[in-house]
Design a protein around this motif. Structure first.
Motif, PDB file in Angstrom:
ATOM      1  N   ILE A 146       0.860  -1.180   0.000  1.00  0.00           N
ATOM      2  CA  ILE A 146       0.000   0.000   0.000  1.00  0.00           C
ATOM      3  C   ILE A 146       0.896   1.230   0.000  1.00  0.00           C
ATOM      4  N   LYS A 147       0.476   2.277  -0.681  1.00  0.00           N
ATOM      5  CA  LYS A 147       1.295   3.478  -0.798  1.00  0.00           C
ATOM      6  C   LYS A 147       0.483   4.707  -0.386  1.00  0.00           C
ATOM      7  N   ASP A 148       1.053   5.501   0.504  1.00  0.00           N
ATOM      8  CA  ASP A 148       0.447   6.779   0.908  1.00  0.00           C
ATOM      9  C   ASP A 148      -1.016   6.608   1.311  1.00  0.00           C
ATOM     10  N   ALA A 149      -1.278   5.680   2.208  1.00  0.00           N
ATOM     11  CA  ALA A 149      -2.656   5.428   2.639  1.00  0.00           C
ATOM     12  C   ALA A 149      -3.214   6.649   3.356  1.00  0.00           C
ATOM     13  N   PRO A 150      -4.445   7.053   3.061  1.00  0.00           N
ATOM     14  CA  PRO A 150      -5.040   8.193   3.761  1.00  0.00           C
ATOM     15  C   PRO A 150      -5.298   7.849   5.225  1.00  0.00           C
ATOM     16  N   LYS A 151      -5.295   8.867   6.061  1.00  0.00           N
ATOM     17  CA  LYS A 151      -5.565   8.648   7.485  1.00  0.00           C
ATOM     18  C   LYS A 151      -7.042   8.437   7.741  1.00  0.00           C
ATOM     19  N   LYS A 152      -7.882   9.002   6.856  1.00  0.00           N
ATOM     20  CA  LYS A 152      -9.329   8.847   7.029  1.00  0.00           C
ATOM     21  C   LYS A 152      -9.978   8.600   5.677  1.00  0.00           C
ATOM     22  N   ILE A 153     -11.052   7.808   5.685  1.00  0.00           N
ATOM     23  CA  ILE A 153     -11.884   7.591   4.514  1.00  0.00           C
ATOM     24  C   ILE A 153     -13.322   7.873   4.922  1.00  0.00           C
ATOM     25  N   LEU A 154     -13.934   8.839   4.245  1.00  0.00           N
ATOM     26  CA  LEU A 154     -15.305   9.243   4.565  1.00  0.00           C
ATOM     27  C   LEU A 154     -15.461   9.561   6.046  1.00  0.00           C
ATOM     28  N   GLY A 155     -14.426  10.209   6.598  1.00  0.00           N
ATOM     29  CA  GLY A 155     -14.475  10.648   7.985  1.00  0.00           C
ATOM     30  C   GLY A 155     -14.093   9.585   9.001  1.00  0.00           C
ATOM     31  N   GLN A 156     -13.873   8.340   8.537  1.00  0.00           N
ATOM     32  CA  GLN A 156     -13.526   7.258   9.450  1.00  0.00           C
ATOM     33  C   GLN A 156     -12.017   7.029   9.422  1.00  0.00           C
ATOM     34  N   GLU A 157     -11.426   6.875  10.611  1.00  0.00           N
ATOM     35  CA  GLU A 157      -9.990   6.645  10.688  1.00  0.00           C
ATOM     36  C   GLU A 157      -9.629   5.290  10.089  1.00  0.00           C
ATOM     37  N   VAL A 158      -8.503   5.253   9.387  1.00  0.00           N
ATOM     38  CA  VAL A 158      -8.034   4.030   8.733  1.00  0.00           C
ATOM     39  C   VAL A 158      -6.821   3.502   9.487  1.00  0.00           C
ATOM     40  N   GLU A 159      -6.946   2.305  10.049  1.00  0.00           N
ATOM     41  CA  GLU A 159      -5.848   1.685  10.779  1.00  0.00           C
ATOM     42  C   GLU A 159      -5.380   0.459   9.997  1.00  0.00           C
ATOM     43  N   ILE A 160      -4.132   0.481   9.544  1.00  0.00           N
ATOM     44  CA  ILE A 160      -3.569  -0.624   8.763  1.00  0.00           C
ATOM     45  C   ILE A 160      -2.208  -0.973   9.344  1.00  0.00           C
ATOM     46  N   ASP A 161      -2.038  -2.223   9.740  1.00  0.00           N
ATOM     47  CA  ASP A 161      -0.759  -2.670  10.288  1.00  0.00           C
ATOM     48  C   ASP A 161       0.299  -2.735   9.190  1.00  0.00           C
ATOM     49  N   THR A 166       5.417   7.079   6.227  1.00  0.00           N
ATOM     50  CA  THR A 166       4.761   7.656   5.038  1.00  0.00           C
ATOM     51  C   THR A 166       3.449   6.948   4.733  1.00  0.00           C
ATOM     52  N   ARG A 167       3.015   6.086   5.665  1.00  0.00           N
ATOM     53  CA  ARG A 167       1.802   5.276   5.502  1.00  0.00           C
ATOM     54  C   ARG A 167       1.887   4.416   4.241  1.00  0.00           C
ATOM     55  N   SER A 168       3.054   3.816   4.061  1.00  0.00           N
ATOM     56  CA  SER A 168       3.297   2.884   2.963  1.00  0.00           C
ATOM     57  C   SER A 168       3.939   1.629   3.536  1.00  0.00           C
ATOM     58  N   GLY A 169       3.808   0.526   2.805  1.00  0.00           N
ATOM     59  CA  GLY A 169       4.458  -0.700   3.256  1.00  0.00           C
ATOM     60  C   GLY A 169       3.746  -1.940   2.762  1.00  0.00           C
ATOM     61  N   ILE A 170       4.292  -3.076   3.170  1.00  0.00           N
ATOM     62  CA  ILE A 170       3.703  -4.368   2.813  1.00  0.00           C
ATOM     63  C   ILE A 170       2.581  -4.689   3.795  1.00  0.00           C
ATOM     64  N   ILE A 171       1.405  -4.963   3.261  1.00  0.00           N
ATOM     65  CA  ILE A 171       0.282  -5.317   4.129  1.00  0.00           C
ATOM     66  C   ILE A 171      -0.046  -6.806   4.058  1.00  0.00           C
ATOM     67  N   GLY A 330      -6.279   1.072  -6.874  1.00  0.00           N
ATOM     68  CA  GLY A 330      -6.549   2.348  -6.226  1.00  0.00           C
ATOM     69  C   GLY A 330      -8.040   2.580  -6.073  1.00  0.00           C
ATOM     70  N   ILE A 331      -8.469   2.868  -4.862  1.00  0.00           N
ATOM     71  CA  ILE A 331      -9.875   3.182  -4.593  1.00  0.00           C
ATOM     72  C   ILE A 331      -9.970   3.864  -3.233  1.00  0.00           C
ATOM     73  N   PHE A 332     -10.884   4.806  -3.094  1.00  0.00           N
ATOM     74  CA  PHE A 332     -11.072   5.554  -1.847  1.00  0.00           C
ATOM     75  C   PHE A 332      -9.780   6.222  -1.386  1.00  0.00           C
ATOM     76  N   GLY A 333      -8.936   6.603  -2.335  1.00  0.00           N
ATOM     77  CA  GLY A 333      -7.695   7.261  -1.981  1.00  0.00           C
ATOM     78  C   GLY A 333      -6.582   6.312  -1.583  1.00  0.00           C
ATOM     79  N   ILE A 334      -6.864   5.014  -1.528  1.00  0.00           N
ATOM     80  CA  ILE A 334      -5.858   4.006  -1.199  1.00  0.00           C
ATOM     81  C   ILE A 334      -5.264   3.477  -2.504  1.00  0.00           C
ATOM     82  N   LYS A 335      -3.947   3.525  -2.610  1.00  0.00           N
ATOM     83  CA  LYS A 335      -3.275   3.035  -3.803  1.00  0.00           C
ATOM     84  C   LYS A 335      -2.191   2.045  -3.405  1.00  0.00           C
TER      85      LYS A 335
END
Length: 819
Positions: A146-161, A166-171, A330-335
């Motif tokens: 995942i690359k440059d994951a947004p902190k929020k989607i539609l106002g909801q916080e996004v938590e990804i291990d 830079t909110r990027s990495g192997i998920i 890429g969808i909802f700002g997540i690429k």
């Protein structure tokens, strides 16, 4: 950090000590070459290089080997090596292959590529049938970034291990080692002996051979959509071909490099290159791309498929030895992007096997498959890890023990369990160490309007305790509903226990007071009814009150055979309108009554208040059902070649009004399947018969899903009559309901100039309903699906024409599949 570096270094050192034949492959500019095929001549034993150009060929002995190094666009190299010690290093530099047309005789009357493709297509079936069955070793690796994951989607916080600063990495990073058995045309069984998931020592990989079994010799390839092969019988209707040049492989075979391009950009077809062996007319290798639009996978930007084949003189077969699937999404700002790599080796072809040797279990895990240690993987892994993958394994495995510890889990829970202002409408308290959660939810969507209760809202309270890694659980739920107009508080609750994750048996005890639609399929949603009632003075929702206690039990008794049953005691009360509130009053327009039998019968009940016992038993039979077996879990896969059959018996007895006792038998048959590249066909047939039911309560009639709103939120229309009133043809006698719909999925509109740019799908349907006391009712529909823009294609538009003893009427329906 120092510990992480030391761990990484030790893993790298151990890789070296366990290698057999190893080395680096580069080009003439010393650039690493990824995905180079390395194998022993005249065998299917080999490996591929990783992204850094490094390879390891395991399981060799101290003797002489002829090694083949094959990479598209470069000259194939054959090296004879005498292995005198282990590990043994063989580094190779590959030279670019000069592809030319010098040896091609050009016929001005016909494109030479077309000649090659006609010969290849003519031999497609023969080459396909060369392999009746096989056994093979299989290795797969899946990686998703995942690359440059947004902190929020539609106002909801996004938590990804697994993300860095830079909110990027192997998920996701996982590997499997397995044995395959295949029988034409499509029986593939996989026994997984080892499975590894980064950061999860208890997890099982979802990589499997079923999901990546793509055969270019089939006319169509299931790749999200049914994609037409470049060598399909009808390929010339979809592809253009160009001979880019020829070259010779290490065996002296002339290889034709063919560029394939689509005639229409949105057709379900590939773009790229296929390499064809002259005279044999078989596939040497391929590099093909497909867009998410073509595959009908909106979140995906592009998918790249690479396959390499190796020839065995002994078997006279070109067999697939490696495959990679690269993708960007890429969808909802997540690429992000990813790759799934597969290596096939140690083939055994055309063995004396039959269908009896192949059951319905497609994937099975050996005991302790997920418990293999790093030494095992270092010795057996055919494709070396990249530095990025090594780091991910070391990092996540190092912190896994910390993350599973009680102090860490408690600290995470303390942060998550803090009550915030945003939790006013919903809050969950978690205890991750003991694996339970509880909380409440008051969703805005649960606040609605109807003419019986007026404005009403729901509040749900829940508790769930998981056992055995979610395979078993206990849950308790309670929902409170308050109607402001009828000033009535109603509550219902349930206790559920799931026994296992194989037969998925469960019991449930529920009870309380609730309002229900007369049609328990809920043909109109509370949200739609709110909009049409307050905005248009059209109150289609008709409800009654049920006070009940109910017991449910369900279990899969045999593969594909699931039994469900329920026994309930119910007290049913008729309800009446209590409000005429509307946003836009009209002098000549009024709400209808809550009596579905007569919209003008205000204050008249559609049935007598009564008590009744209800017993239901049903069997779901998924013919030809396949399944995946995980330790203590089973995942069923519907076989689209066969329909699903539902058989049911319903009995009402012990009613306070004896006329309300009844019996009903019912059956349903439904199926969804693709017809090559011509789209998807769906049908749904339902039939039933009541006994001793002349004067039963209208609640227990068989109701049929109608639609009077011109709006729909259904994905397809094989369970609804879109121009029929909700209770117009309800019956307490015999009935036969039939629906059929075909989505051409671009097969027709994709061929029409200009229209094919829109990427719409043509959908046609036919619907029939026959009941004892009414003339047969029919609807015929034609519509457009996949309407929207970019990746957002969630709209549908249909025209409906209905008949019952002659023309009845027509209507338009707007579909909103997003909801």
């Amino acid at each position: 950090m120092q510990k992480l570096l030391l761990s990484t270094f030790s893993v790298l050192i151990s890789f070296l000590s366990f290698s057999q034949i190893k080395g680096n492959i580069t080009d003439s500019n010393n650039q690493a070459l990824p995905f180079v095929n390395v194998y022993i001549e005249n065998t299917y034993k080999g490996t591929t290089t990783n992204d850094a150009g490094y390879y390891e060929l395991n399981g060799v002995e101290k003797k002489s080997y002829n090694l083949i190094f094959k990479y598209l666009g470069y000259k194939t190299v054959k090296k004879t090596v005498n292995v005198t010690e282990l590990p043994f290093t063989v580094d190779v530099v590959l030279q670019e292959e000069k592809v030319s047309l010098d040896e091609v005789v050009i016929n001005a009357e016909e494109n030479p590529a077309n000649i090659i493709l006609r010969k290849t297509i003519a031999k497609r079936k023969e080459n396909l049938e060369k392999i009746n069955n096989y056994k093979a070793d299989f290795y797969s690796r899946g990686l998703i970034r995942i690359k440059d994951a947004p902190k929020k989607i539609l106002g909801q916080e996004v938590e990804i291990d697994g993300l860095d600063s830079t909110r990027s990495g192997i998920i996701y990073l996982s590997e499997t080692i397995s044995k395959l058995k295949f029988l034409r045309p499509n029986r593939l069984i996989e026994k997984i002996s080892a499975s590894k998931v980064s950061g999860d020592d208890k997890g099982f990989s979802f990589n499997n051979a079923q999901d990546v079994d793509f055969n270019i010799y089939d006319n169509t390839i299931s790749f999200g959509n049914e994609i037409i092969s470049p060598i399909a019988n009808n390929a010339f209707g979809y592809y253009r071909y160009k001979l880019d040049g020829v070259f010779y492989d290490d065996k002296g075979n002339l290889i034709n490099k063919i560029i394939v391009t689509p005639k229409r950009e949105n057709d379900p077809i590939f773009t790229g290159i296929i390499y064809i062996v002259e005279d044999q007319w078989t596939i040497y290798a391929l590099e093909l791309d497909i867009t998410g639009t073509q595959a009908r996978i909106p979140a995906v930007d592009i998918i790249s498929l690479k396959q390499s084949f190796s020839y065995s003189e002994t078997e006279d077969i070109w067999a697939k030895i490696s495959q990679s699937i690269d993708f960007q999404y890429g969808i909802f700002g997540i690429k992000g992007d990813g790759r799934f790599t597969a290596v096939y080796s140690n083939y055994e072809f055309n063995l004396p096997v039959t269908k009896k040797d192949f059951g319905r279990e497609l994937v099975a895990f050996e005991p302790e498959a997920n418990k293999k240690d790093s030494l095992f993987w270092e010795a057996i892994r055919p494709v070396p890890l990249t530095n990025e993958e090594v780091t991910d394994y070391v990092k996540k495995d190092s912190i896994r023990l910390v993350k599973e510890s009680k102090p860490y889990l408690d600290s995470v829970d303390r942060a998550r369990n803090k009550f915030k202002l945003s939790n006013v409408l919903g809050y969950t308290y978690r205890n991750s160490h003991k694996d339970y959660s509880l909380g409440f939810d008051m969703p805005i969507s649960g606040f609605s309007f109807n003419t019986v209760q007026g404005w009403n809202g729901n509040a749900t309270f829940f508790y769930r305790k998981n056992y055995d890694e979610f395979r078993k659980f206990f849950s308790a739920n309670a929902t409170i509903n308050y109607g402001f107009s009828d000033d009535r508080l109603r509550a219902r609750g349930s206790l559920t226990y799931k026994f296992n994750d194989v037969s998925r048996s469960f019991i449930r005890l529920s009870g309380g007071v609730e309002t229900l639609q007369f049609n328990n399929s809920n043909p109109i949603s509370a949200g739609n009814n709110t909009f049409f009632s307050l905005g248009l003075i059209e109150n289609y929702l008709k409800i009654y009150e049920r006070q009940f206690v109910q017991f449910n039990y369900a279990e899969e008794l045999l593969n594909g055979f699931r039994l469900s049953s329920s026994l309930s005691y119910e007290k049913r009360n008729a309800l009446f309108n209590t409000t005429d509130q509307t946003f836009y009053p009209e002098d000549d327009k009024f709400y209808t009554s809550n009596n579905p039998l007569d919209e003008t019968a205000f204050g008249v009940a559609p049935f007598q208040n009564h008590n009744i016992l209800k017993f239901n038993v049903s069997a779901r039979i998924n013919f030809g059902q396949n399944y995946l077996s995980y330790p203590d879990s089973k995942y069923n896969i519907t076989n689209n070649k066969f329909p699903t059959l539902l058989l049911g018996y319903e009995k009402g007895f012990g009613a306070t009004n004896s006329d309300y006792n009844f019996d009903q038998i019912k059956a349903r048959l439904y199926q969804s399947f693709t017809i090559g590249n011509k789209g998807r066909f769906i049908y749904n047939v339902r039939a039933g018969k009541f006994f001793n039911a002349d004067d039963i309560a209208f609640v227990d009639f068989q109701h049929f899903n109608g639609n009077q709103t011109n709006l729909s939120q259904r994905g397809n229309y094989t369970n609804v009559f879109n121009n029929l009133g909700y209770y117009d043809l309800s019956t307490n006698d015999s009935y036969l309901e039939m629906h059929a719909e075909h989505d051409f999925n671009g097969f027709i509109l994709g061929k029409i100039p200009l229209l094919n740019k829109l990427n719409f799908n043509l959908v046609v349907g036919a619907h029939n309903l026959a009941t004892t006391d009414n003339k047969p009712y029919q609807e015929f529909t034609i519509g457009l699906d996949n309407i929207g823009w970019g990746k957002w294609r969630f709209l549908r538009f249909d025209y409906i024409r209905s008949y019952q003893n002659g023309f009845q009427g027509d209507a338009f329906v707007f579909g909103l599949k997003f909801f």
